[in-house]
Enzyme design. Structure first.
Site, mmCIF file in Angstrom:
data_model
loop_
_atom_site.group_PDB
_atom_site.id
_atom_site.type_symbol
_atom_site.label_atom_id
_atom_site.label_comp_id
_atom_site.label_asym_id
_atom_site.label_seq_id
_atom_site.Cartn_x
_atom_site.Cartn_y
_atom_site.Cartn_z
ATOM 1 N N LYS A 169 -0.027 3.737 -2.702
ATOM 2 C CA LYS A 169 -1.013 4.814 -2.620
ATOM 3 C C LYS A 169 -0.347 6.182 -2.462
ATOM 4 O O LYS A 169 -0.997 7.210 -2.687
ATOM 5 C CB LYS A 169 -1.973 4.534 -1.465
ATOM 6 C CG LYS A 169 -2.807 3.263 -1.661
ATOM 7 C CD LYS A 169 -3.757 3.029 -0.504
ATOM 8 C CE LYS A 169 -4.637 1.808 -0.739
ATOM 9 N NZ LYS A 169 -3.977 0.543 -0.438
ATOM 10 N N LYS A 172 2.818 6.562 5.245
ATOM 11 C CA LYS A 172 1.938 5.493 4.777
ATOM 12 C C LYS A 172 2.463 4.131 5.191
ATOM 13 O O LYS A 172 3.668 3.882 5.196
ATOM 14 C CB LYS A 172 1.829 5.547 3.236
ATOM 15 C CG LYS A 172 0.755 4.661 2.659
ATOM 16 C CD LYS A 172 -0.629 5.181 2.967
ATOM 17 C CE LYS A 172 -1.709 4.165 2.639
ATOM 18 N NZ LYS A 172 -1.722 3.001 3.558
ATOM 19 N N SER A 229 0.797 -1.230 0.000
ATOM 20 C CA SER A 229 0.000 0.000 0.000
ATOM 21 C C SER A 229 0.827 1.276 0.000
ATOM 22 O O SER A 229 0.256 2.377 -0.057
ATOM 23 C CB SER A 229 -0.963 0.011 1.188
ATOM 24 O OG SER A 229 -2.079 -0.806 0.911
ATOM 25 N N SER A 248 -6.421 3.361 4.132
ATOM 26 C CA SER A 248 -5.704 2.603 3.095
ATOM 27 C C SER A 248 -6.695 1.810 2.256
ATOM 28 O O SER A 248 -6.501 0.629 1.950
ATOM 29 C CB SER A 248 -4.661 1.659 3.715
ATOM 30 O OG SER A 248 -3.740 1.231 2.731
#
Length: 457
Positions: free
Chosen positions: A63, A222, A60, A120
């Site tokens: 992202k 993140k 992730s 997320s």
């Protein structure tokens, strides 16, 4: 004869069990997915790197690039925070973690971005990609092209959310490049990555990055996890006016990954503190190695590590790319600076340091109408609070809107005003009393927002 063979086999089996038991501690120390890098966000100096150029799965962390392209589209006026996205069947079908909207339901771009950063949400990342690129496939091509432009030499994107795909690869150094690019190119949107929580449709969502709540200077960025990638984290923190970026890929658990990132951050800030006091630490990597970070992974810093790499003859763009796991040494020469991007030339014209820019342009809701640039009128006093000075009028307007949203009570009686001064645009709240201006600036300072009290002429 049969009895002799039976006893021999039992003996061999017993020896095998004993050998495996003895070997287990060594095997447990190995972490074939580990990679890490610590970077000074302002200068780009690499303070520590381990397997930083080895290819890994981003999960992730993908992202971050999805949102980078969203920030770019917002900045260019191609999309707006108030845009309404209709969830497609493809977006709705994405597996968790997700927001869970059904196909045909709608959400604003602003909320989709918050869901992507905080929750997320895989479905929202795809919805954003489809909105900006027309399709996820076209959007991921844009992501890969942008990675190339930024100097991310080990990175290829094929999904907008980071769900497993053997073709989607990156490196710790590339993620540091991306983190710096987000801060440098779009400081007004950086705070999306630091949102502690987000409320939507009567439900509260907490950020997956547990370090944000530690109160130790962390304000982004993140997390990521898949079975293949392990536990990833791109983190940024600021202490004593210095900002560091730490990337850890391939952690064995959330707890061990977070602890390792915190240890690397603490060591990096110790380097910065000692340098500020006049101590000569020219090669920060050696300082880290003396602290036990020279060889290993997130559980045992000095353990031997094998790392994942793509075979030399593998076609990264092919459908059947195979990732091999082989032992290899760290790069012989560690660059002292992450590769700059073309956009860094634009950023060079900005008046503030990166840390100051992030403190002064961390806006996350920019949909209100821009404030007037008319001369200030003293409604209740002649004092003002300046919250930033910028080269671009739009950024000055946007930041005023955001500060007003976050500190509405402090500026209830003030007027928002952008004053042109040569090539600069000063973001100010005007018409305050002396007591009100000082109290407002104190409130901003407590939240690490830069401000200045301006006396009446």
């Amino acid at each position: 004869m049969i009895e002799v063979l039976r006893r021999s086999l039992l003996a061999v089996l017993a020896l095998t069990v004993l050998w495996l038991g003895a070997a287990q501690p060594t095997l447990a120390q190995e972490n074939t997915r580990y990679a890490a890098i610590v970077v000074d966000a302002e200068t780009g100096e690499v303070l520590f790197a381990r397997h930083a150029d080895s290819r890994r799965y981003p999960a992730s962390l993908t992202k971050m690039m999805t949102l980078y392209l969203t920030f770019e589209a917002l900045n260019e006026g191609r999309v707006h925070l108030t845009d309404v996205l209709t969830i497609s069947p493809r977006a709705a079908s994405q597996p968790p973690s997700k927001l869970g909207l059904a196909a045909g339901q709608t959400i604003t771009l602003d909320n989709a971005m918050r869901a992507t950063a905080v929750r997320s949400a895989n479905d929202m990342a795809v919805a954003i990609g489809e909105h900006i690129g027309g399709s996820e496939a076209r959007f991921t091509n844009m992501m890969t092209l942008k990675a190339e432009q930024l100097g991310m030499t080990q990175t290829r994107y094929v999904t907008a959310n980071g769900l497993p795909d053997a073709r989607q690869l990156t490196s710790a150094r590339d993620q540091a490049i991306l983190a710096r690019a987000i801060m440098r190119d779009f400081p007004q949107y950086y705070s999306y990555f630091g949102l502690h929580d987000w409320a939507y449709n009567g439900r509260d969502y907490r950020n997956t990055n547990g370090l944000l709540a530690t109160g130790n200077g962390y304000d982004g960025m993140k997390t990521g996890y898949t079975n293949a990638s392990g536990y990833n984290l791109a983190a940024s923190a600021v202490r004593d006016g210095k900002r560091l970026i730490t990337i850890v890929l391939g952690g064995r658990s959330t707890a061990s990954r977070n602890a390792h990132v915190a240890e690397l951050m603490d060591t990096g800030f110790e380097v910065e503190r000692r340098r500020a006091q006049g101590e000569a630490i020219q090669v920060a990597q050696l300082f880290f190695e003396q602290r036990g970070f020279g060889v290993g992974g997130d559980l045992s810093p000095n353990a031997p590590v094998a790392y994942a790499s793509v075979a030399e003859d593998a076609d990264i763009g092919g459908e059947a790319t195979q990732v091999s796991y082989t032992a290899a040494p760290a790069p012989a020469a560690l660059p002292t600076r992450v590769a700059p991007s073309p956009s860094e030339r634009v950023a060079a014209s900005r008046p503030q340091t990166l840390t100051a820019a992030l403190n002064a342009t961390a806006g996350s809701r920019l949909s209100a109408p821009p404030p007037s640039r008319e001369p200030a009128r003293a409604s209740s006093g002649g004092w003002a609070v300046q919250v930033g000075a910028f080269r671009e009028e739009k950024i000055a307007n946007d930041w005023l809107t955001e500060v007003h949203r976050r500190f509405r009570s402090q500026f209830a009686g003030a007027e928002r005003n952008v004053q042109a001064a040569g090539e600069w645009y000063r973001s100010r709240f005007v018409g305050l009393t002396e007591v009100g201006a000082k109290a407002a600036c104190d409130a901003l300072a407590e939240r690490r927002v830069t401000c200045m009290v301006i006396r009446p002429n």
